[in-house]
Design a protein around this motif. Structure first.
Motif, PDB file in Angstrom:
ATOM      1  N   ARG A 617      19.264  23.710  45.447  1.00  0.00           N
ATOM      2  CA  ARG A 617      20.631  23.710  44.912  1.00  0.00           C
ATOM      3  C   ARG A 617      20.670  23.224  43.472  1.00  0.00           C
ATOM      4  NH1 ARG A 617      24.021  20.422  49.184  1.00  0.00           N
ATOM      5  NH2 ARG A 617      22.128  19.139  49.010  1.00  0.00           N
ATOM      6  N   LYS A 618      19.886  22.181  43.186  1.00  0.00           N
ATOM      7  CA  LYS A 618      19.842  21.675  41.814  1.00  0.00           C
ATOM      8  C   LYS A 618      19.220  22.690  40.877  1.00  0.00           C
ATOM      9  CE  LYS A 618      18.553  17.588  39.163  1.00  0.00           C
ATOM     10  NZ  LYS A 618      17.877  16.271  39.190  1.00  0.00           N
ATOM     11  N   GLY A 619      18.212  23.410  41.402  1.00  0.00           N
ATOM     12  CA  GLY A 619      17.568  24.437  40.581  1.00  0.00           C
ATOM     13  C   GLY A 619      18.512  25.571  40.265  1.00  0.00           C
ATOM     14  N   ASP A 620      19.294  25.992  41.271  1.00  0.00           N
ATOM     15  CA  ASP A 620      20.269  27.054  41.026  1.00  0.00           C
ATOM     16  C   ASP A 620      21.312  26.630  40.005  1.00  0.00           C
ATOM     17  OD1 ASP A 620      18.975  28.662  42.803  1.00  0.00           O
ATOM     18  OD2 ASP A 620      20.313  28.192  44.500  1.00  0.00           O
ATOM     19  N   LYS A 621      21.730  25.366  40.115  1.00  0.00           N
ATOM     20  CA  LYS A 621      22.720  24.849  39.172  1.00  0.00           C
ATOM     21  C   LYS A 621      22.163  24.838  37.761  1.00  0.00           C
ATOM     22  CE  LYS A 621      25.656  20.836  38.267  1.00  0.00           C
ATOM     23  NZ  LYS A 621      26.039  19.471  38.713  1.00  0.00           N
ATOM     24  N   GLN A 622      20.887  24.436  37.628  1.00  0.00           N
ATOM     25  CA  GLN A 622      20.259  24.392  36.307  1.00  0.00           C
ATOM     26  C   GLN A 622      20.096  25.801  35.733  1.00  0.00           C
ATOM     27  OE1 GLN A 622      19.696  21.464  35.075  1.00  0.00           O
ATOM     28  NE2 GLN A 622      18.659  21.967  33.162  1.00  0.00           N
ATOM     29  N   LYS A 623      19.746  26.747  36.588  1.00  0.00           N
ATOM     30  CA  LYS A 623      19.588  28.126  36.130  1.00  0.00           C
ATOM     31  C   LYS A 623      20.925  28.693  35.643  1.00  0.00           C
ATOM     32  CE  LYS A 623      15.762  29.094  39.301  1.00  0.00           C
ATOM     33  NZ  LYS A 623      15.362  29.791  40.540  1.00  0.00           N
ATOM     34  N   PHE A 624      21.984  28.413  36.454  1.00  0.00           N
ATOM     35  CA  PHE A 624      23.308  28.909  36.056  1.00  0.00           C
ATOM     36  C   PHE A 624      23.756  28.292  34.732  1.00  0.00           C
ATOM     37  CE2 PHE A 624      27.918  28.288  35.939  1.00  0.00           C
ATOM     38  CZ  PHE A 624      28.343  29.611  35.986  1.00  0.00           C
ATOM     39  N   LEU A 625      23.470  26.976  34.581  1.00  0.00           N
ATOM     40  CA  LEU A 625      23.840  26.303  33.343  1.00  0.00           C
ATOM     41  C   LEU A 625      23.136  26.944  32.146  1.00  0.00           C
ATOM     42  CD1 LEU A 625      25.364  24.002  31.934  1.00  0.00           C
ATOM     43  CD2 LEU A 625      23.372  22.532  32.359  1.00  0.00           C
ATOM     44  N   GLY A 626      21.852  27.234  32.280  1.00  0.00           N
ATOM     45  CA  GLY A 626      21.126  27.884  31.185  1.00  0.00           C
ATOM     46  C   GLY A 626      21.643  29.274  30.911  1.00  0.00           C
ATOM     47  N   TRP A 627      21.924  30.051  31.990  1.00  0.00           N
ATOM     48  CA  TRP A 627      22.439  31.411  31.845  1.00  0.00           C
ATOM     49  C   TRP A 627      23.804  31.384  31.142  1.00  0.00           C
ATOM     50  CZ3 TRP A 627      26.368  34.714  33.334  1.00  0.00           C
ATOM     51  CH2 TRP A 627      26.075  36.073  33.365  1.00  0.00           C
ATOM     52  N   PHE A 628      24.675  30.468  31.588  1.00  0.00           N
ATOM     53  CA  PHE A 628      26.011  30.368  31.000  1.00  0.00           C
ATOM     54  C   PHE A 628      25.938  29.897  29.547  1.00  0.00           C
ATOM     55  CE2 PHE A 628      29.937  28.024  30.083  1.00  0.00           C
ATOM     56  CZ  PHE A 628      30.868  29.034  30.295  1.00  0.00           C
ATOM     57  N   THR A 629      25.010  29.001  29.229  1.00  0.00           N
ATOM     58  CA  THR A 629      24.865  28.522  27.853  1.00  0.00           C
ATOM     59  C   THR A 629      24.505  29.673  26.929  1.00  0.00           C
ATOM     60  OG1 THR A 629      24.163  26.331  28.599  1.00  0.00           O
ATOM     61  CG2 THR A 629      23.587  26.957  26.340  1.00  0.00           C
ATOM     62  N   LEU A 630      23.565  30.508  27.346  1.00  0.00           N
ATOM     63  CA  LEU A 630      23.171  31.652  26.515  1.00  0.00           C
ATOM     64  C   LEU A 630      24.337  32.620  26.330  1.00  0.00           C
ATOM     65  CD1 LEU A 630      19.615  32.434  27.965  1.00  0.00           C
ATOM     66  CD2 LEU A 630      20.191  31.156  25.892  1.00  0.00           C
ATOM     67  N   LEU A 631      25.038  32.925  27.417  1.00  0.00           N
ATOM     68  CA  LEU A 631      26.159  33.865  27.327  1.00  0.00           C
ATOM     69  C   LEU A 631      27.264  33.314  26.420  1.00  0.00           C
ATOM     70  CD1 LEU A 631      27.740  35.925  30.177  1.00  0.00           C
ATOM     71  CD2 LEU A 631      29.212  34.620  28.670  1.00  0.00           C
ATOM     72  N   SER A 632      27.634  32.064  26.626  1.00  0.00           N
ATOM     73  CA  SER A 632      28.751  31.500  25.854  1.00  0.00           C
ATOM     74  C   SER A 632      28.401  31.382  24.388  1.00  0.00           C
ATOM     75  CB  SER A 632      29.149  30.141  26.422  1.00  0.00           C
ATOM     76  OG  SER A 632      28.064  29.233  26.362  1.00  0.00           O
TER      77      SER A 632
END
Length: 774
Positions: A617-632
């Motif tokens: 779960r923590k890994g998924d959260k970290q991946k989403f955070l990185g993905w969202f950072t790049l997009l934003s």
């Protein structure tokens, strides 16, 4: 000598000496004192709106003494010799004014104040004409300084004519004709305005303002009476005089309203002189411009019958009133060309006034404005009826002069509203067209609207500080010259080479920054082993962010033009806020890159990844955070520049050849891509640590630039104050390409960010050194 004989001798001397003084030793005119008398007497009336107390009485007595001194000790001698009739009117009105102050009667004071002001204007106008008739240009130039300035048309013709006459390049009689044409036109417009205001004040039961507007209308009528009879004929001239005389003695509100309405009808086709063709076209452009602005401002200021933004609502009223004044200026010509159009346009303006005052349906106001513009286009041609940026350039000098006059009257709050009104004409109408052609001039004009510099303070700072007036006058003169320069630049037809260069400059200036940020970020991701494709790849979030930003830029451009209106300050706030959010995200990325460049504990990094794998779960959260950072970040960086770039190209394509503009666009795109590939190429050639350091420093610089641009956007959106500094260079290229402004707030924010970035670099580097030593 007995007292009786002494008085007889003294009287004989006065009788003999008066003609001699008239012929040989006329006193100099202290024309500045006329403006001080006007502003001081107006400010005293504003004091009288408050309940009287001892402290207020003392302050009022001081102001009254100053007013009487200005007339008796400075102005009376010049007026009594040159224009005795008006001198007597002023003296009598001053007695009425003093009595009104002593009894604390603001309505009578307002009426006497208007009598004083219009008599002074009347005397100055008559004396200026008489002196030019006799060839005394030097003295006439002093009397010309006492006048009313235009609200809806330029006031430069009289000033220029007088300068030319003083230089010997224009005859006194030619100068007289130019000055008469201009001033009579101004006073006729002011008379129509006073009649309209009087009806408004009567309906709202504003007794003080009503007394002032009626007295001012009567005074202006006395000044114009001869011209009115000449232009409208003796019968109408006599009828107008009779109604004017009875305004103060009307038996009731109904009779007063009827008389004011009748006067407006009689003056509807009155023009003191026939307008020259260029002046006629100019006023038609202004009328079309105001008709376009009324629904735009009203829709922003009123929603569901309630005022949402008071300033926008105020501007809608102001623009309607200005349209009414220009309609009066065009009345004679319009009624001759097409009587039905003249009548219908008057009805449209009346209906607009009612809808605005009653906070009616915005759609109805827009429909009326569209119909009015169609009438203008049918009567004068679509080219002449097109307001656009040319109308804004025509209006700005008048608005600058109004700011100065309002400030001289001591009404600094009104001066600030007028400054914001002028800025709304500059940005976006003029700025968007000027930036591609002369970015340094556009920056200088924008700065002068706000804080300016230490050596040349801007309007915003001077008005906020309530003066002094002399630097304000210097700033107004400077901005009028800059407006003239901008007009010359924008009126010059672009060559194919010029269009190509300006198109190329837009893309490099607005787009290169975004390309560099994205290239550095992609290079850093690749060096860290992040693949382009896959669930954790960088390609999809960055591509999606760029796509959404480009679509959003064009969608916002379409929406602002077709669906809703965005005010100047709202657009500045959008640009500034987007830049600051982008800077925050970029700071996060830059901090990560610095850690990669200076932290050598790769084992700790591997352990961190193992820990993430063990916690899904923590890994998924970290991946989403990185993905969202790049997009934003991709979205914010591109969107910040995209909307403004679209506006710049739209403005450039209005009168520039299309193919060279497209050539510049494609060439700029190609050069930006070359820069991106050059940065990405470094990733394969430089050692990973060196690459991270290089891209990290470049991104840090770009982050600092974004903060400067963001803070500047908030300042021009009137969210933050701006304090100029003298120790930093005021260079347009630093502002355009590096976001470095000679302003305390932007430099302080950039300095603080620089310190944080240095600390974020120094701490891991120091930790690494300590680790190596141990």
């Amino acid at each position: 000598m007995t007292p009786c004989i002494f008085r007889l001798a003294l009287l004989t001397f006065v009788i003999i000496a008066a003609p001699l003084s008239n012929g040989f030793a006329q006193p100099n005119l202290a024309w500045q004192d006329a403006e001080e008398l006007q502003s001081t007497s107006a400010s005293l009336i504003r004091m009288m709106y408050r309940p009287v107390d001892h402290a207020l009485e003392e302050k009022a007595a001081g102001k009254l003494a100053r007013i009487q001194s200005l007339w008796n000790d400075h102005l009376a001698a010049s007026f009594e010799i040159a224009v005795p009739d008006q001198a007597r009117t002023v003296s009598d009105a001053l007695i009425d004014y003093a009595n009104a102050v002593s009894t604390w009667n603001p309505a009578k004071a307002a009426s006497a104040h208007a009598d004083i002001r219009t008599a002074i204007l009347h005397g100055a106008f008559a004396r200026t004409v008489d002196l030019l008739n006799s060839g005394d240009v030097e003295t006439a130039s002093q009397w010309l300084n006492i006048r009313e300035y235009a609200r809806t048309s330029r006031d430069t013709a009289a000033s220029i004519a007088m300068r030319e006459a003083l230089a010997g390049r224009l005859s006194p009689l030619q100068t007289r004709d130019i000055i008469k044409t201009e001033l009579l036109g101004i006073y006729a417009s002011e008379l129509r305005r006073e009649l309209a205001d009087a009806r408004t004040h009567l309906a709202q039961n504003y007794t003080v303002q009503l007394a002032g507007t009626i007295a001012r209308a009567q005074g202006l009528h006395r000044l114009l009476a001869g011209n009115i009879t000449e232009r409208l004929g003796p019968q109408k001239g006599t009828e107008i005089s009779n109604i004017m005389t009875g305004l103060r003695t009307a038996s009731g509100d109904d009779e007063l309203e009827t008389n004011l309405q009748h006067l407006q009808d009689l003056f509807a086709t009155y023009a003191p002189t026939s307008l020259p063709q260029d002046e006629l076209e100019r006023r038609v452009r202004l009328l079309a411009r105001f008709l376009n602005l009324i629904p735009l401002e009203y829709e922003k200021g009123v929603r569901d019958g309630e005022i949402t933004i008071p300033f926008e609502y105020f501007e809608a009223q102001l623009f309607r009133d200005r349209a009414q004044m220009i309609y009066g200026d065009l009345g004679h010509d319009l009624s001759q060309r097409h009587p039905r159009s003249f009548d219908r346009l008057g009805t449209i303006l009346d209906e607009m006034k009612y809808l605005i005052s009653s906070k009616g349906n915005p759609e109805q106001i827009r429909n009326l404005a569209t119909e009015g513009q169609e009438i203008i286009a049918d009567t004068y041609g679509s080219d002449t009826a097109n307001g656009g940026y040319k109308a804004s350039l025509l209006l700005l000098p008048d608005l600058f002069d109004e700011i100065l006059l309002i400030a001289q009257a001591g009404d600094w709050a009104e001066a600030e509203l007028k400054r914001l009104e002028a800025y709304a004409f500059f940005d976006p109408d003029i700025e968007q067209r000027l930036v591609p052609r002369s970015p340094s001039l556009a920056l200088k004009l924008e700065s002068d609207f706000w804080e300016g510099s230490i050596t040349e303070p801007g309007l915003g700072k001077l008005i906020a500080d309530h003066g002094p007036l002399e630097p304000l006058k210097i700033t107004v003169d400077r901005m009028k010259r800059q407006t003239t320069e901008a007009s010359t630049i924008l009126d010059t037809q672009l060559s194919s080479l010029g269009a190509f260069v300006q198109s190329l400059a837009i893309l490099l200036r607005e787009g290169l920054e975004a390309v560099l940020i994205l290239a550095c970020m992609i290079g850093a991701l690749k060096s860290n082993g992040v693949k382009a494709k896959g669930p954790n790849g960088w390609l999809w979030p960055i591509t999606l962010g760029i796509t959404l930003a480009l679509a959003g830029s064009f969608l916002l451009w379409f929406a602002v033009g077709k669906l809703f209106a965005m005010s100047t300050l709202q657009r500045e706030l959008l640009e500034g806020g987007t830049a600051l959010v982008a800077a925050a995200v970029l700071f996060y990325v830059t901090h990560w890159i610095f850690r990669k460049a200076y932290v050598g504990d790769w084992m700790a990094e591997i352990k961190h990844k193992v820990a993430l794998t063990s916690d899904a779960r923590k890994g998924d959260k970290q991946k989403f955070l990185g993905w969202f950072t790049l997009l934003s970040l991709a979205f914010l960086i591109v969107f910040r520049e995209g909307f403004e770039t679209v506006l710049f190209y739209e403005a450039l394509l209005i009168d520039a050849p299309t193919l060279p503009v497209l050539g510049g666009l494609f060439t700029g795109t190609a050069l930006s891509l070359v820069a991106a590939f050059a940065i990405l190429g470094l990733e394969t050639k430089l050692p990973i640590t060196t690459f991270f350091r290089t891209t990290g420093i470049l991104l840090a610089i770009l982050c600092i630039m974004l903060v400067g641009s963001g803070i500047r956007g908030l300042q021009t959106a009137a969210i933050m104050s701006a304090t100029p500094v003298s120790w930093f260079p005021d260079a347009p290229w630093l502002q355009l390409y590096f976001g470095l402004y000679p302003v305390t707030e932007t430099l302080l924010a950039q300095g603080l960010l620089t310190a944080i970035l240095i600390i974020s670099l120094a701490i891991p580097a120091w930790s690494r050194i300590r680790t190596v030593k141990t």
